[in-house]
Design a protein around this motif. Sequence first.
Motif, PDB file in Angstrom:
ATOM      1  N   SER A   9       0.830  -1.207   0.000  1.00  0.00           N
ATOM      2  CA  SER A   9       0.000   0.000   0.000  1.00  0.00           C
ATOM      3  C   SER A   9       0.862   1.252   0.000  1.00  0.00           C
ATOM      4  CB  SER A   9      -0.942  -0.002   1.209  1.00  0.00           C
ATOM      5  OG  SER A   9      -0.199   0.023   2.417  1.00  0.00           O
ATOM      6  N   ASN A  10       1.980   1.243   0.716  1.00  0.00           N
ATOM      7  CA  ASN A  10       2.878   2.386   0.717  1.00  0.00           C
ATOM      8  C   ASN A  10       3.438   2.651  -0.680  1.00  0.00           C
ATOM      9  OD1 ASN A  10       4.224   1.659   3.996  1.00  0.00           O
ATOM     10  ND2 ASN A  10       2.644   3.117   3.423  1.00  0.00           N
ATOM     11  N   ASP A  26       2.128   1.829  -3.538  1.00  0.00           N
ATOM     12  CA  ASP A  26       1.060   2.334  -4.390  1.00  0.00           C
ATOM     13  C   ASP A  26       0.825   3.822  -4.110  1.00  0.00           C
ATOM     14  OD1 ASP A  26      -0.699   1.748  -6.460  1.00  0.00           O
ATOM     15  OD2 ASP A  26      -2.397   1.590  -5.093  1.00  0.00           O
ATOM     16  N   ASP A  27       0.826   4.203  -2.839  1.00  0.00           N
ATOM     17  CA  ASP A  27       0.656   5.613  -2.477  1.00  0.00           C
ATOM     18  C   ASP A  27       1.834   6.455  -2.955  1.00  0.00           C
ATOM     19  OD1 ASP A  27      -1.704   4.912  -1.242  1.00  0.00           O
ATOM     20  OD2 ASP A  27      -0.836   4.814   0.772  1.00  0.00           O
ATOM     21  N   LYS A  34       3.467   6.195  -5.657  1.00  0.00           N
ATOM     22  CA  LYS A  34       3.278   6.567  -7.066  1.00  0.00           C
ATOM     23  C   LYS A  34       2.446   7.844  -7.174  1.00  0.00           C
ATOM     24  CE  LYS A  34       1.793   2.428  -8.202  1.00  0.00           C
ATOM     25  NZ  LYS A  34       1.279   1.302  -9.021  1.00  0.00           N
ATOM     26  N   PHE A  35       1.454   7.969  -6.288  1.00  0.00           N
ATOM     27  CA  PHE A  35       0.642   9.190  -6.274  1.00  0.00           C
ATOM     28  C   PHE A  35       1.488  10.381  -5.815  1.00  0.00           C
ATOM     29  CE2 PHE A  35      -2.589   6.072  -6.613  1.00  0.00           C
ATOM     30  CZ  PHE A  35      -3.733   6.695  -7.071  1.00  0.00           C
ATOM     31  N   THR A  51      -9.231  11.041  -4.576  1.00  0.00           N
ATOM     32  CA  THR A  51      -8.355   9.873  -4.485  1.00  0.00           C
ATOM     33  C   THR A  51      -6.907  10.287  -4.264  1.00  0.00           C
ATOM     34  OG1 THR A  51      -9.812   8.560  -5.901  1.00  0.00           O
ATOM     35  CG2 THR A  51      -7.540   7.799  -5.681  1.00  0.00           C
ATOM     36  N   VAL A  52      -6.470  11.302  -5.007  1.00  0.00           N
ATOM     37  CA  VAL A  52      -5.091  11.772  -4.842  1.00  0.00           C
ATOM     38  C   VAL A  52      -4.884  12.311  -3.430  1.00  0.00           C
ATOM     39  CG1 VAL A  52      -3.338  13.408  -5.642  1.00  0.00           C
ATOM     40  CG2 VAL A  52      -4.862  12.299  -7.293  1.00  0.00           C
ATOM     41  N   ARG A  63      -6.514  11.633  -0.711  1.00  0.00           N
ATOM     42  CA  ARG A  63      -6.589  10.553   0.271  1.00  0.00           C
ATOM     43  C   ARG A  63      -5.288   9.748   0.298  1.00  0.00           C
ATOM     44  NH1 ARG A  63     -10.568   8.306  -1.726  1.00  0.00           N
ATOM     45  NH2 ARG A  63      -9.621   6.503  -2.722  1.00  0.00           N
ATOM     46  N   ARG A  64      -4.746   9.477  -0.870  1.00  0.00           N
ATOM     47  CA  ARG A  64      -3.502   8.695  -0.930  1.00  0.00           C
ATOM     48  C   ARG A  64      -2.339   9.450  -0.298  1.00  0.00           C
ATOM     49  NH1 ARG A  64      -3.005   4.022  -3.908  1.00  0.00           N
ATOM     50  NH2 ARG A  64      -5.060   3.271  -4.570  1.00  0.00           N
ATOM     51  N   ARG A 123      -2.716   9.377   3.449  1.00  0.00           N
ATOM     52  CA  ARG A 123      -2.397   8.053   3.980  1.00  0.00           C
ATOM     53  C   ARG A 123      -0.889   7.812   4.010  1.00  0.00           C
ATOM     54  NH1 ARG A 123      -5.215   2.858   1.272  1.00  0.00           N
ATOM     55  NH2 ARG A 123      -3.565   3.112  -0.289  1.00  0.00           N
ATOM     56  N   LEU A 124      -0.190   8.289   2.974  1.00  0.00           N
ATOM     57  CA  LEU A 124       1.260   8.118   2.935  1.00  0.00           C
ATOM     58  C   LEU A 124       1.917   8.929   4.040  1.00  0.00           C
ATOM     59  CD1 LEU A 124       3.720   6.909   1.485  1.00  0.00           C
ATOM     60  CD2 LEU A 124       3.727   8.902  -0.023  1.00  0.00           C
TER      61      LEU A 124
END
Length: 288
Positions: A4-5, A7-8, A10-11, A34-35, A37-38, A41-42
């Motif tokens: 998940s990290n 994937d985040d 990449k954002f 979505t951006v 939120r990611r 989260r990161l």
Amino acid sequence: MNNSNWDDLKFFLVLYETGKVSTAAHRLNVNYATVSRRIDRLEDSLKVKLFNRTSDGFHATLEGRQLYERSVDLRDKINSLSESLSPEAKFNQHAKISMVPFLAEYFVIENLKKLHAQCPELRFEIDTSSRNVNIAKQEADIALRLELPEKGESICRKLGEVAFVLCGTEYWIERLKNDEPVNVITYTAAFSHLTECKFLIEKFGTKAIKFQTDTISAQKQAAEHGYGIALLPKLSLRASSLKTIELEMPITRDIWMLTSKKTSVSTPKKLVMEALVKMFRDELGSYA
């Protein structure tokens, strides 16, 4: 980092390069929320603040800049590995090329069809805005410019040069030959710094300017409709009925191809670069 990290991350990389959530969302083909939120989260998972949120965009903190420097190479290596392990995917990619409109309209699009026929899976994205895109921030893979950037942000190669001629309907060309007053077509004031504009003002004066627009195509159309004399690139006049006059002191503009180190080693983008070099070398000479 767990999955998940990564994937985040990449954002994060795309937002860092664009500076705006809306632009990043468009590039990633997701929505604005979505951006955001990611990124939240990161930051929570890493327990650091990566961006300062301001009214004019997202600006990386010191920690954000450090994370980008350490992770951008990793992304490029992973992309390169994916390409090498999947040969059939080499051409199933896009190449974004930025250039001034007249190069696209009168030269590049026509001559890129040879590469398209050879590699039909390759997708071209042509950006014809007059704004100088930032190659380092991946706003484009390749840029064709008529002047070099002030800062060494990219790899530069001269492709050739384009020559300009005075043109107009027979009526205006005859007046010009007879040293009679003529109307002038040129760029808007925002482009008054260009060599072409300076020449027209010095030769004819500002009072002679009767039509201004921000593209070569519009100037050409105005000349064809009889508004006056224009100073246009030869390559834009190939299929035109306009009469031309060569300048005693030729005016030319250099054409430069700019790219990044990453782009220069990407197989599909390298093919596009090679095609651009070849087309300018083989086809541009007759317009110089």
